[in-house]
Design a protein around this motif. Structure first.
Motif, PDB file in Angstrom:
ATOM      1  N   ASN A   1       4.559  -4.456  -9.639  1.00  0.00           N
ATOM      2  CA  ASN A   1       3.375  -3.488 -10.484  1.00  0.00           C
ATOM      3  C   ASN A   1       3.376  -2.053 -10.125  1.00  0.00           C
ATOM      4  N   LEU A   2       3.763  -1.747  -8.723  1.00  0.00           N
ATOM      5  CA  LEU A   2       3.706  -0.600  -8.275  1.00  0.00           C
ATOM      6  C   LEU A   2       4.884   0.313  -8.735  1.00  0.00           C
ATOM      7  N   ALA A   3       5.961  -0.405  -9.059  1.00  0.00           N
ATOM      8  CA  ALA A   3       7.063   0.261  -9.935  1.00  0.00           C
ATOM      9  C   ALA A   3       6.707   0.429 -11.430  1.00  0.00           C
ATOM     10  N   GLU A   4       5.882  -0.210 -11.860  1.00  0.00           N
ATOM     11  CA  GLU A   4       5.537  -0.309 -13.343  1.00  0.00           C
ATOM     12  C   GLU A   4       4.426   1.159 -13.252  1.00  0.00           C
ATOM     13  N   LEU A   5       3.736   1.171 -12.466  1.00  0.00           N
ATOM     14  CA  LEU A   5       2.678   2.179 -12.342  1.00  0.00           C
ATOM     15  C   LEU A   5       3.327   3.691 -12.208  1.00  0.00           C
ATOM     16  N   LYS A   6       4.392   3.637 -11.215  1.00  0.00           N
ATOM     17  CA  LYS A   6       5.049   4.820 -10.721  1.00  0.00           C
ATOM     18  C   LYS A   6       5.856   5.425 -12.086  1.00  0.00           C
ATOM     19  N   GLN A   7       6.279   4.268 -12.876  1.00  0.00           N
ATOM     20  CA  GLN A   7       7.104   4.580 -14.395  1.00  0.00           C
ATOM     21  C   GLN A   7       6.152   5.540 -15.184  1.00  0.00           C
ATOM     22  N   VAL A   8       5.030   5.020 -15.405  1.00  0.00           N
ATOM     23  CA  VAL A   8       4.058   5.584 -16.359  1.00  0.00           C
ATOM     24  C   VAL A   8       3.638   6.835 -15.466  1.00  0.00           C
ATOM     25  N   LEU A   9       3.147   7.041 -14.522  1.00  0.00           N
ATOM     26  CA  LEU A   9       2.962   8.051 -13.734  1.00  0.00           C
ATOM     27  C   LEU A   9       3.975   9.398 -14.016  1.00  0.00           C
ATOM     28  N   ALA A  10       5.204   8.950 -13.898  1.00  0.00           N
ATOM     29  CA  ALA A  10       6.150   9.847 -14.242  1.00  0.00           C
ATOM     30  C   ALA A  10       6.163  10.511 -15.562  1.00  0.00           C
TER      31      ALA A  10
ATOM     32  N   LEU B   1       0.879  -1.319  -0.114  1.00  0.00           N
ATOM     33  CA  LEU B   1      -0.192  -0.257   0.065  1.00  0.00           C
ATOM     34  C   LEU B   1       0.969   1.140  -0.003  1.00  0.00           C
ATOM     35  N   GLU B   2       0.480   2.267  -0.768  1.00  0.00           N
ATOM     36  CA  GLU B   2       1.274   3.367  -1.076  1.00  0.00           C
ATOM     37  C   GLU B   2       0.550   4.597  -1.540  1.00  0.00           C
ATOM     38  N   ILE B   3       0.658   5.621  -0.679  1.00  0.00           N
ATOM     39  CA  ILE B   3       0.009   6.757  -1.151  1.00  0.00           C
ATOM     40  C   ILE B   3       0.856   7.845  -2.211  1.00  0.00           C
ATOM     41  N   ILE B   4       0.496   8.024  -3.365  1.00  0.00           N
ATOM     42  CA  ILE B   4       1.321   8.729  -4.130  1.00  0.00           C
ATOM     43  C   ILE B   4       0.783  10.143  -4.244  1.00  0.00           C
ATOM     44  N   PRO B   5       1.293  11.277  -4.081  1.00  0.00           N
ATOM     45  CA  PRO B   5       0.887  12.502  -4.421  1.00  0.00           C
ATOM     46  C   PRO B   5       1.132  12.900  -5.787  1.00  0.00           C
ATOM     47  N   LEU B   6       0.260  13.550  -6.580  1.00  0.00           N
ATOM     48  CA  LEU B   6       0.494  14.142  -7.621  1.00  0.00           C
ATOM     49  C   LEU B   6       1.105  15.566  -7.673  1.00  0.00           C
ATOM     50  N   ARG B   7       1.801  15.986  -8.747  1.00  0.00           N
ATOM     51  CA  ARG B   7       2.618  17.068  -8.832  1.00  0.00           C
ATOM     52  C   ARG B   7       1.773  18.315  -9.847  1.00  0.00           C
ATOM     53  N   HIS B   8       1.472  17.814 -10.897  1.00  0.00           N
ATOM     54  CA  HIS B   8       0.701  18.733 -11.861  1.00  0.00           C
ATOM     55  C   HIS B   8      -0.750  18.298 -12.410  1.00  0.00           C
ATOM     56  N   ARG B   9      -0.876  17.056 -12.610  1.00  0.00           N
ATOM     57  CA  ARG B   9      -2.155  16.411 -13.076  1.00  0.00           C
ATOM     58  C   ARG B   9      -3.296  16.246 -11.853  1.00  0.00           C
ATOM     59  N   LEU B  10      -4.676  16.051 -12.389  1.00  0.00           N
ATOM     60  CA  LEU B  10      -5.667  15.925 -11.462  1.00  0.00           C
ATOM     61  C   LEU B  10      -5.886  14.397 -11.544  1.00  0.00           C
ATOM     62  N   THR B  11      -6.367  13.929 -10.252  1.00  0.00           N
ATOM     63  CA  THR B  11      -6.686  12.321 -10.265  1.00  0.00           C
ATOM     64  C   THR B  11      -7.675  11.757 -11.235  1.00  0.00           C
ATOM     65  N   ASP B  12      -8.551  12.707 -11.671  1.00  0.00           N
ATOM     66  CA  ASP B  12      -9.450  12.414 -12.755  1.00  0.00           C
ATOM     67  C   ASP B  12      -8.710  12.253 -14.327  1.00  0.00           C
ATOM     68  N   GLU B  13      -7.508  12.934 -14.431  1.00  0.00           N
ATOM     69  CA  GLU B  13      -6.817  12.815 -15.532  1.00  0.00           C
ATOM     70  C   GLU B  13      -5.877  11.632 -15.681  1.00  0.00           C
ATOM     71  N   VAL B  14      -5.385  11.142 -14.435  1.00  0.00           N
ATOM     72  CA  VAL B  14      -4.462  10.040 -14.461  1.00  0.00           C
ATOM     73  C   VAL B  14      -5.068   8.528 -14.086  1.00  0.00           C
ATOM     74  N   LEU B  15      -6.287   8.703 -13.379  1.00  0.00           N
ATOM     75  CA  LEU B  15      -6.997   7.321 -13.111  1.00  0.00           C
ATOM     76  C   LEU B  15      -7.182   6.684 -14.329  1.00  0.00           C
ATOM     77  N   PRO B  16      -7.893   7.037 -15.479  1.00  0.00           N
ATOM     78  CA  PRO B  16      -8.439   6.409 -16.699  1.00  0.00           C
ATOM     79  C   PRO B  16      -7.075   5.707 -17.154  1.00  0.00           C
TER      80      PRO B  16
ATOM     81  N   LEU C   1      -4.232   4.861 -15.519  1.00  0.00           N
ATOM     82  CA  LEU C   1      -3.504   3.863 -14.756  1.00  0.00           C
ATOM     83  C   LEU C   1      -4.061   2.730 -14.419  1.00  0.00           C
ATOM     84  N   GLN C   2      -5.629   2.877 -14.444  1.00  0.00           N
ATOM     85  CA  GLN C   2      -6.572   1.762 -13.696  1.00  0.00           C
ATOM     86  C   GLN C   2      -6.399   0.316 -14.739  1.00  0.00           C
ATOM     87  N   PRO C   3      -6.175   0.399 -16.106  1.00  0.00           N
ATOM     88  CA  PRO C   3      -5.842  -0.956 -16.807  1.00  0.00           C
ATOM     89  C   PRO C   3      -4.728  -1.566 -16.467  1.00  0.00           C
TER      90      PRO C   3
END
Length: 283
Positions: free
Chosen positions: A67-76, A25-40, A42-44
């Protein structure tokens, strides 16, 4: 049989508990984008059994470490500051026109009776007097127009931008009311708004811009008869940043010939209208 079933349930619970212990479990703060922009996006990509949600501009992720490392890479890649852009829309109008007229007029008199055929559109007249004459008249005029209308506005990537300029044109009108006291004629003035501008939503990827745009242009017809010329388009185009992109245009040609008495008038001309857009990044 009961012992075998119990053993299977114990193994299943063991696997479930073990898999749950593998999830992180990890909580990742967003720097520039909104959650509604990134969730669609990352969800798949979340691994089976994992969860992903967002709250207060933060992502709450529960998944495997890999999987967490993969999600962080895409989020960056997607949690980048939105680019500041400048959108230009150019609306060009170029035209040529020519008017030519040839007329023959004459005057013949015999005694007290005369017949006159004037040039132009005055018609046939009969008059008394003396003197005979014949006149031939010809003239030709040419005109050209070259108008360039430019609008520009600053915008944020992915966000809609709108700009509009215009003027109010007075137009006299007349209202006729029928009543018991007779006919009442009321004179008044109405104002018609002429607007020019555009609505656009830009998106940039690797130096290319995709633009959903709706430019519009209105102007009084230069002939002065009160007509209003309009030009509009709605489209989505792709091109390079900093380059003019052709949105389309209209080419038209007109011809008109008329004659009254011994006068012949000919009008003809062409007009070309073009729409262009350019997007630049503001650094």
């Amino acid at each position: 049989m009961a012992r075998l079933l119990l053993l299977s349930l114990i193994l299943l619970l063991h696997n479930i508990v073990g898999h749950a212990q593998d999830l992180k479990l990890e909580i990742i703060p967003l720097r520039h984008r909104l959650t509604d922009e990134v969730l669609p996006v990352l969800q798949p990509l979340v691994a089976p059994g994992g969860t992903l949600s967002g709250m207060n501009n933060q992502l709450i992720v529960r998944t495997t470490e890999t999987n967490l490392a993969e999600l962080k890479q895409v989020l960056a890649r997607i949690d980048q500051a939105a680019r500041r852009l400048k959108i230009y829309v150019r609306q060009d109008v170029a035209g040529t026109g020519q008017v030519g007229e040839q007329s023959l007029s004459g005057r013949y008199r015999s005694g007290e009776v005369g017949v006159e055929v004037p040039g132009g559109r005055d018609g046939l007249s009969i008059s008394a007097g003396n003197g005979n004459e014949v006149r031939y008249r010809t003239y030709s005029t040419q005109e050209g127009s070259d108008e360039r209308n430019l609008h520009f506005v600053q915008a944020i990537e992915g966000q809609p931008a709108f700009i509009s300029t215009g003027q109010s044109i007075p137009a006299p009108n007349q209202t006729i009311t029928y009543g018991a006291s007779g006919v009442l004629v009321t004179e008044g003035i109405q104002y018609r708004d002429l607007n020019s501008g555009f609505y656009a939503v830009p998106r940039v990827n690797d130096g290319q811009v995709t633009l959903s745009i709706s430019p519009q242009r209105e102007r009084l017809d230069p002939t002065g008869d009160g007509a209003i010329d309009t030009q509009s388009v709605q489209t989505t185009v792709t091109g390079q940043l900093g380059e003019w992109i052709d949105l389309g245009g209209v080419n038209q040609e007109y011809r008109d010939e008329s004659g009254v008495n011994l006068t012949h008038t000919r009008r003809y001309g062409t007009e070309a209208r073009g729409l262009f857009v350019k997007v630049e990044e503001i650094r």
